[in-house]
Design a protein around this motif. Sequence first.
Motif, mmCIF file in Angstrom:
data_model
loop_
_atom_site.group_PDB
_atom_site.id
_atom_site.type_symbol
_atom_site.label_atom_id
_atom_site.label_comp_id
_atom_site.label_asym_id
_atom_site.label_seq_id
_atom_site.Cartn_x
_atom_site.Cartn_y
_atom_site.Cartn_z
ATOM 1 N N MET A 174 0.824 -1.209 0.000
ATOM 2 C CA MET A 174 0.000 0.000 0.000
ATOM 3 C C MET A 174 0.864 1.268 0.000
ATOM 4 O O MET A 174 0.609 2.217 -0.729
ATOM 5 C CB MET A 174 -0.911 -0.007 1.237
ATOM 6 C CG MET A 174 -1.894 1.142 1.251
ATOM 7 S SD MET A 174 -3.070 1.051 -0.124
ATOM 8 C CE MET A 174 -4.101 2.469 0.218
ATOM 9 N N LYS A 175 1.916 1.269 0.856
ATOM 10 C CA LYS A 175 2.803 2.417 0.914
ATOM 11 C C LYS A 175 3.501 2.647 -0.430
ATOM 12 O O LYS A 175 3.690 3.789 -0.848
ATOM 13 C CB LYS A 175 3.842 2.228 2.021
ATOM 14 C CG LYS A 175 3.278 2.338 3.427
ATOM 15 C CD LYS A 175 4.384 2.221 4.466
ATOM 16 C CE LYS A 175 3.839 2.362 5.872
ATOM 17 N NZ LYS A 175 4.916 2.258 6.899
ATOM 18 N N GLN A 176 3.875 1.539 -1.075
ATOM 19 C CA GLN A 176 4.536 1.639 -2.371
ATOM 20 C C GLN A 176 3.602 2.245 -3.410
ATOM 21 O O GLN A 176 4.019 3.070 -4.226
ATOM 22 C CB GLN A 176 5.004 0.250 -2.821
ATOM 23 C CG GLN A 176 5.812 0.255 -4.110
ATOM 24 C CD GLN A 176 7.121 1.024 -3.977
ATOM 25 O OE1 GLN A 176 7.703 1.095 -2.889
ATOM 26 N NE2 GLN A 176 7.570 1.611 -5.071
ATOM 27 N N LEU A 177 2.332 1.853 -3.358
ATOM 28 C CA LEU A 177 1.342 2.385 -4.293
ATOM 29 C C LEU A 177 1.147 3.884 -4.073
ATOM 30 O O LEU A 177 1.089 4.663 -5.040
ATOM 31 C CB LEU A 177 0.011 1.649 -4.123
ATOM 32 C CG LEU A 177 -1.149 2.169 -4.996
ATOM 33 C CD1 LEU A 177 -0.803 2.042 -6.469
ATOM 34 C CD2 LEU A 177 -2.436 1.411 -4.661
ATOM 35 N N ILE A 178 1.067 4.292 -2.820
ATOM 36 C CA ILE A 178 0.908 5.717 -2.500
ATOM 37 C C ILE A 178 2.111 6.501 -2.991
ATOM 38 O O ILE A 178 1.975 7.596 -3.556
ATOM 39 C CB ILE A 178 0.715 5.906 -0.981
ATOM 40 C CG1 ILE A 178 -0.613 5.300 -0.538
ATOM 41 C CG2 ILE A 178 0.778 7.387 -0.624
ATOM 42 C CD1 ILE A 178 -0.830 5.320 0.954
ATOM 43 N N LYS A 179 3.298 5.935 -2.798
ATOM 44 C CA LYS A 179 4.521 6.597 -3.246
ATOM 45 C C LYS A 179 4.510 6.783 -4.759
ATOM 46 O O LYS A 179 4.870 7.858 -5.269
ATOM 47 C CB LYS A 179 5.739 5.779 -2.827
ATOM 48 C CG LYS A 179 7.070 6.413 -3.221
ATOM 49 C CD LYS A 179 8.241 5.574 -2.739
ATOM 50 C CE LYS A 179 9.567 6.198 -3.153
ATOM 51 N NZ LYS A 179 10.732 5.391 -2.684
ATOM 52 N N VAL A 180 4.089 5.746 -5.472
ATOM 53 C CA VAL A 180 4.031 5.830 -6.938
ATOM 54 C C VAL A 180 3.053 6.916 -7.368
ATOM 55 O O VAL A 180 3.336 7.706 -8.281
ATOM 56 C CB VAL A 180 3.611 4.463 -7.536
ATOM 57 C CG1 VAL A 180 3.311 4.613 -9.030
ATOM 58 C CG2 VAL A 180 4.709 3.443 -7.315
ATOM 59 N N ILE A 181 1.901 6.979 -6.721
ATOM 60 C CA ILE A 181 0.886 7.983 -7.061
ATOM 61 C C ILE A 181 1.397 9.394 -6.797
ATOM 62 O O ILE A 181 1.233 10.301 -7.620
ATOM 63 C CB ILE A 181 -0.415 7.724 -6.267
ATOM 64 C CG1 ILE A 181 -1.055 6.409 -6.717
ATOM 65 C CG2 ILE A 181 -1.389 8.888 -6.446
ATOM 66 C CD1 ILE A 181 -2.248 5.993 -5.880
#
Length: 204
Positions: free
Chosen positions: A1-8
């Motif tokens: 989830m954190k990785q997805l937020i970072k990508v966004i």
Amino acid sequence: MKQLIKVIVYRTFDLFFRYRFNRCIKNLNKKDKVYLVDIDNTLADTWPSLQNYVYRNDNHRYGSLSIFIGMRNFILEKIQDKDRVVFISARGYLNYFSTLKWLSGNGLNSINLILVDRAEDKLAYITELLERKIAVVYIDDLSYGHEYGEVRLYEKMLLKLNTLPVEYLGVKEIELINSAYATSNKGIKKDIPNCQNYISNKVV
């Protein structure tokens, strides 16, 4: 989830800076010239601040940096000649406002600022200008590791630049421009003369 937020988050900032860049160059034509200028170790004396990290955070560190007077005057000369100057730096996106404040505090508040995640990401902006048939002068030391006593170059970027029709001012040219003056972090004097002696390195 954190990785997805970072990508966004990164994607959002990337789109923001690309939008700003396109607005900056939209009225340019083939007769115009754009100076893409790196900040760290090109305009700002950055690496000593990494060697002796005594700062609260990177925003505090960036705000304390000395400026190379030679490069500052070189840039001001281009702005006065109506050439378009765009600063492009591989800094954290959250350092945008502290970088703007530093530039403004050193008398460079009439320029555009683009931040990228990695040094290699600057190539996309260079390519964008070339596709529009706009002449590019790229000023960047393209080096790292000074604080560890072993300076290295971004070899892949340099190899790529060798294939592009850009005018590149690298380490030697930057040192020549900056050698005429000391650094300063105590404000800029209006009577400092412009730096006239520099070498243009044409990359073909």
